[in-house]
Scaffold this motif. Structure first.
Motif, PDB file in Angstrom:
ATOM      1  N   LYS A  48       0.828  -1.204   0.000  1.00  0.00           N
ATOM      2  CA  LYS A  48       0.000   0.000   0.000  1.00  0.00           C
ATOM      3  C   LYS A  48       0.870   1.265   0.000  1.00  0.00           C
ATOM      4  O   LYS A  48       0.541   2.253  -0.661  1.00  0.00           O
ATOM      5  N   GLU A  49       1.969   1.212   0.737  1.00  0.00           N
ATOM      6  CA  GLU A  49       2.903   2.354   0.769  1.00  0.00           C
ATOM      7  C   GLU A  49       3.510   2.589  -0.616  1.00  0.00           C
ATOM      8  O   GLU A  49       3.636   3.724  -1.075  1.00  0.00           O
ATOM      9  N   ARG A  50       3.866   1.516  -1.306  1.00  0.00           N
ATOM     10  CA  ARG A  50       4.398   1.657  -2.672  1.00  0.00           C
ATOM     11  C   ARG A  50       3.349   2.266  -3.604  1.00  0.00           C
ATOM     12  O   ARG A  50       3.661   3.134  -4.421  1.00  0.00           O
ATOM     13  N   ARG A  70       3.617   5.787  -5.586  1.00  0.00           N
ATOM     14  CA  ARG A  70       3.430   5.817  -7.040  1.00  0.00           C
ATOM     15  C   ARG A  70       2.350   6.842  -7.408  1.00  0.00           C
ATOM     16  O   ARG A  70       2.516   7.624  -8.348  1.00  0.00           O
ATOM     17  N   GLU A  71       1.267   6.889  -6.644  1.00  0.00           N
ATOM     18  CA  GLU A  71       0.195   7.848  -6.895  1.00  0.00           C
ATOM     19  C   GLU A  71       0.677   9.283  -6.663  1.00  0.00           C
ATOM     20  O   GLU A  71       0.319  10.197  -7.406  1.00  0.00           O
ATOM     21  N   LEU A  86       2.244  14.520  -8.801  1.00  0.00           N
ATOM     22  CA  LEU A  86       3.270  15.554  -8.951  1.00  0.00           C
ATOM     23  C   LEU A  86       3.557  15.831 -10.427  1.00  0.00           C
ATOM     24  O   LEU A  86       3.654  16.992 -10.843  1.00  0.00           O
ATOM     25  N   LYS A  87       3.655  14.774 -11.230  1.00  0.00           N
ATOM     26  CA  LYS A  87       3.888  14.956 -12.662  1.00  0.00           C
ATOM     27  C   LYS A  87       2.724  15.685 -13.320  1.00  0.00           C
ATOM     28  O   LYS A  87       2.923  16.559 -14.164  1.00  0.00           O
ATOM     29  N   ARG A  88       1.492  15.332 -12.924  1.00  0.00           N
ATOM     30  CA  ARG A  88       0.313  15.995 -13.487  1.00  0.00           C
ATOM     31  C   ARG A  88       0.305  17.470 -13.111  1.00  0.00           C
ATOM     32  O   ARG A  88       0.039  18.332 -13.952  1.00  0.00           O
TER      33      ARG A  88
END
Length: 166
Positions: free
Chosen positions: A69-71, A75-76, A81-83
């Motif tokens: 869940k932490e991974r 990832r989310e 951040l990229k968006r």
């Protein structure tokens, strides 16, 4: 050839090959993960390590789920951040485009004012109603001046029609 080549390396076994245990594999991978930079490969090795830890009893099943869940959360966050970065870049591009358009409009207005000022200066120097060539302005391609009354119109080219009123 001027010199003799070295003989090939001869590899000899020092001891007998033995099978590595699941716990030893878990320990080796756990220490190896610490030296890897964050990447897809590291995530995959972390998952394998967690699965081996669960198998040998070192890692609890709930701990493995928590790590996964932490991974997913990390990832989310990266995606978000990229968006946000893409949206910020798009907003900057729109702002630059808007300021560029505004600058072009200001330049056009200044040019119009300059032309009007020049025309006003010209009118002040010329007599009442006298029109010179300078007062007409620039003639561009496609501009039609219908001041010549002595040339026949293109509409009346001898088609046999009579212009008299009956």
């Amino acid at each position: 050839m001027d010199r003799q080549l070295e003989p090939p390396l001869l590899i000899r076994t020092v001891g007998h090959a033995h099978r590595i245990s699941t716990l030893d594999t878990y320990n080796h991978l756990s220490s190896f993960i610490m030296h890897l930079p964050p990447s897809t490969s590291r995530t995959q090795i972390e998952r394998v390590t967690d699965a081996l830890g669960v198998e040998c009893g070192v890692v609890d099943v709930t701990e493995e789920e928590r790590r996964e869940k932490e991974r997913a959360r990390r990832r989310e966050e990266k995606r978000k951040l990229k968006r946000l970065q893409r949206e910020a870049e798009a907003a900057e591009a729109e702002a630059a485009e808007a300021s560029e358009k505004e600058g072009a409009q200001v330049e056009e207005e200044e040019e119009r004012k300059d032309v009007l000022d020049e025309e006003d200066e010209m009118e002040g120097g010329v007599g009442d109603g006298d029109v010179t060539m300078d007062d007409r302005g620039d003639v561009e391609y496609g501009d039609v001046v219908d001041e010549d009354e002595d040339e026949p119109d293109n509409d009346d080219q001898g088609l046999g029609q009579d212009d008299s009123d009956e």
